[in-house]
Design an enzyme around this catalytic site. Structure first.
Site, PDB file in Angstrom:
ATOM      1  N   SER A  46     -98.802  35.622 -51.271  1.00  0.00           N
ATOM      2  CA  SER A  46     -97.385  35.411 -50.991  1.00  0.00           C
ATOM      3  C   SER A  46     -96.946  34.104 -51.637  1.00  0.00           C
ATOM      4  O   SER A  46     -97.738  33.400 -52.270  1.00  0.00           O
ATOM      5  CB  SER A  46     -97.131  35.354 -49.480  1.00  0.00           C
ATOM      6  OG  SER A  46     -97.756  34.206 -48.909  1.00  0.00           O
ATOM      7  N   LYS A  47     -95.686  33.758 -51.453  1.00  0.00           N
ATOM      8  CA  LYS A  47     -95.126  32.565 -52.085  1.00  0.00           C
ATOM      9  C   LYS A  47     -95.815  31.280 -51.626  1.00  0.00           C
ATOM     10  O   LYS A  47     -95.768  30.269 -52.325  1.00  0.00           O
ATOM     11  CB  LYS A  47     -93.627  32.480 -51.803  1.00  0.00           C
ATOM     12  CG  LYS A  47     -92.809  33.560 -52.507  1.00  0.00           C
ATOM     13  CD  LYS A  47     -91.337  33.419 -52.206  1.00  0.00           C
ATOM     14  CE  LYS A  47     -90.524  34.503 -52.911  1.00  0.00           C
ATOM     15  NZ  LYS A  47     -89.082  34.409 -52.595  1.00  0.00           N
ATOM     16  N   ARG A  48     -96.439  31.316 -50.446  1.00  0.00           N
ATOM     17  CA  ARG A  48     -97.105  30.089 -49.982  1.00  0.00           C
ATOM     18  C   ARG A  48     -98.312  29.738 -50.847  1.00  0.00           C
ATOM     19  O   ARG A  48     -98.765  28.595 -50.853  1.00  0.00           O
ATOM     20  CB  ARG A  48     -97.527  30.228 -48.520  1.00  0.00           C
ATOM     21  CG  ARG A  48     -98.677  31.179 -48.285  1.00  0.00           C
ATOM     22  CD  ARG A  48     -99.124  31.176 -46.827  1.00  0.00           C
ATOM     23  NE  ARG A  48    -100.191  32.121 -46.586  1.00  0.00           N
ATOM     24  CZ  ARG A  48    -100.012  33.393 -46.323  1.00  0.00           C
ATOM     25  NH1 ARG A  48     -98.778  33.880 -46.264  1.00  0.00           N
ATOM     26  NH2 ARG A  48    -101.030  34.203 -46.115  1.00  0.00           N
ATOM     27  N   HIS A  49     -98.842  30.714 -51.574  1.00  0.00           N
ATOM     28  CA  HIS A  49     -99.970  30.451 -52.469  1.00  0.00           C
ATOM     29  C   HIS A  49     -99.501  29.951 -53.835  1.00  0.00           C
ATOM     30  O   HIS A  49    -100.266  29.340 -54.574  1.00  0.00           O
ATOM     31  CB  HIS A  49    -100.793  31.732 -52.671  1.00  0.00           C
ATOM     32  CG  HIS A  49    -101.400  32.251 -51.417  1.00  0.00           C
ATOM     33  ND1 HIS A  49    -100.933  33.387 -50.778  1.00  0.00           N
ATOM     34  CD2 HIS A  49    -102.435  31.801 -50.663  1.00  0.00           C
ATOM     35  CE1 HIS A  49    -101.659  33.614 -49.699  1.00  0.00           C
ATOM     36  NE2 HIS A  49    -102.572  32.659 -49.603  1.00  0.00           N
ATOM     37  N   GLY A  50     -98.269  30.237 -54.182  1.00  0.00           N
ATOM     38  CA  GLY A  50     -97.732  29.921 -55.510  1.00  0.00           C
ATOM     39  C   GLY A  50     -96.771  31.017 -55.926  1.00  0.00           C
ATOM     40  O   GLY A  50     -96.413  31.887 -55.128  1.00  0.00           O
TER      41      GLY A  50
END
Length: 466
Positions: free
Chosen positions: A254-258
């Site tokens: 998800s966006k929290r990983h990049g």
């Protein structure tokens, strides 16, 4: 049997890297088998938060960038046209009529309010949530009366109430589902548009798709699609459910990983061959763990569904950056120069368009840093000092100045260096001419800067130091 595969994106935004991995697998399978790869647009979800017409251009650009052009799609057309589902509604309605006529589907007049109360009650009782089939056995006269009153309705698939559904998956083997646990899925919405379950099944049949490659998150829908094939008397294609992609923390990517949208990787300067190489290895193995860098032709030659694993794939951003750096180093310098120019123009380091003199200068400079680049966008920081006007102390690395200019003999050293800079110590010269402590070889740097720029920068520091 000739292999025919499809990639079916929805215009909900910039393509997700996971979706494009599926597209790459489809394309590779078609190439390996000498088959056909088509792309169709699944745009039947018209809700404002899901339908983004402008993202269609992103889908097209992403496929072109990766070099996985379809044999047929809405751009070029083909014998299966149209390739946009909103232009195929008549086909879906015809199948709906057939299903209702044979008793395999029914009209449901339940309101949103009733469905919400039903779900709340199921949750309170701790029972599985799903439609309670109230309208499945609705008397014909009631159904006719509701229709005459113009009450909105959806059409649901009448799933079997008993028995076993068997999925023979090319990746996961045999999977059994109990029909009694399956919900009566909506096939046609009240706005007249089909859901994914109906539209995808009808199109895959009419377009003669032989293999359906899709993410494992769709495993739960398999019994409904298989049942549709069965009741319509259609031959079932081969299903292959691909492993989920996780972040390095082993949670769903998800966006929290990049960044997860593909456009970001294009804009950052990841080469298409690096992206194809990296994404194809997210869930597929060549059988040779020691060989990670593969050309596209090598991947096509080796690609089979048997190489796809069931295990989750880990998206390692640092691994992708490393791999991209490898491909940049292996690329001809002329290609890298051409790809880097737009970044320098955007940063204001070159004119738009660059002059002939600027291009000649860039062709000398950029190859000096090619070995250090991991993404093309890094070129701005790596070679910026070649193009910016240095006005000591402005634009100079403070730590570098403190370390190398804090010596008593700096001024006489620079006085001599202006005359014969090639014979003097390296580090003060590097800082004076570039404003930094690291970079390409000093003499290559000075050669690229040229005599006039080098002397201008040395005199600039000389005149402003005590």
């Amino acid at each position: 049997m000739a292999v025919k595969v499809r990639f079916a994106p929805s215009p909900t935004g910039s393509p997700h890297v996971g979706n494009l991995r599926t597209a790459i697998y489809d394309w590779l399978m078609a190439k390996h088998e000498g088959g056909e790869f088509l792309v169709r647009l699944e745009d039947t979800d018209r809700s404002p938060d899901r339908y983004s017409p402008e993202s269609i251009a992103d889908i097209e650009e992403s496929l072109r960038y990766l070099g996985i052009l379809p044999d047929s799609w809405w751009v070029s057309g083909g014998k299966d046209s149209p390739y946009i589902q909103s232009e195929r509604l008549e086909r879906y309605h015809k199948v709906i009529e057939e299903l209702i006529g044979k008793g395999h589907a029914y009209k449901c007049f339940c309101t949103k309010e009733r469905l919400e109360l039903m779900r709340q009650r199921q949750q309170e009782l701790g029972t599985p949530t799903g439609y309670d089939r109230r309208c499945r056995n609705l008397p014909p006269e009631d159904s006719a009366r509701y229709e005459s009153d113009n009450l909105p309705y959806v059409v649901r698939l009448a799933m079997p109430l008993e028995g076993i559904c068997l999925l023979r998956d090319a990746v996961r083997g045999e999977i059994k589902y109990e029909y009694r646990l399956q919900d009566d899925q909506v096939l046609l919405k009240s706005d007249g548009f089909p859901t994914y379950f109906l539209a995808a099944t009808v199109d895959d049949h009419l377009m003669e798709i032989t293999h359906i490659l899709r993410g494992e998150e769709w495993l739960g829908s398999a019994p409904k699609m298989i049942h549709l094939y069965d009741v319509l008397g259609w031959e079932q294609p081969v299903f292959a459910h691909l492993p989920i992609i996780l972040g390095t923390d082993r949670k769903k990517l998800s966006k929290r990983h990049g960044a997860t949208n593909f456009r970001w990787y294009m804009e950052e300067g990841y080469l298409p061959e690096a992206l194809v190489n990296f994404l194809v290895l997210l869930g597929w193995s060549t059988g040779d763990e020691n060989k990670e860098l593969l050309t596209v032709s090598e991947i096509i030659e080796r690609f089979t569904l048997q190489g796809i694993t069931e295990h989750p794939a880990i998206f390692d951003y640092e691994k992708l950056k490393w791999m991209n750096g490898q491909y940049i180093r292996k690329s001809p310098s002329g290609r890298i120069v051409g790809l880097c120019i737009p970044y320098l123009v955007k940063a204001g380091l070159l004119s738009s368009p660059p002059t002939l003199e600027e291009m000649a200068y860039a062709r000398r400079i950029i190859p000096l840093e090619q070995e250090r680049m991991k993404t093309l966008s890094e070129v701005v920081d790596l070679v910026g000092f070649f193009f910016r006007k240095l006005d000591y102390p402005n634009g100079y690395d403070e730590k570098a100045v403190t370390k190398w200019f804090g010596v008593a003999h700096l001024k006489p050293l620079l006085e001599k260096e202006v005359v014969a800079f090639e014979a003097l110590p390296v580090h003060p010269t590097r800082v004076a001419t570039t404003g930094q402590t690291v970079g390409p070889g000093l003499f290559e740097t000075l050669e690229a800067l040229g005599k006039e720029r080098t002397l201008e920068r040395l005199r600039n520091v000389l005149n402003r130091t005590s």
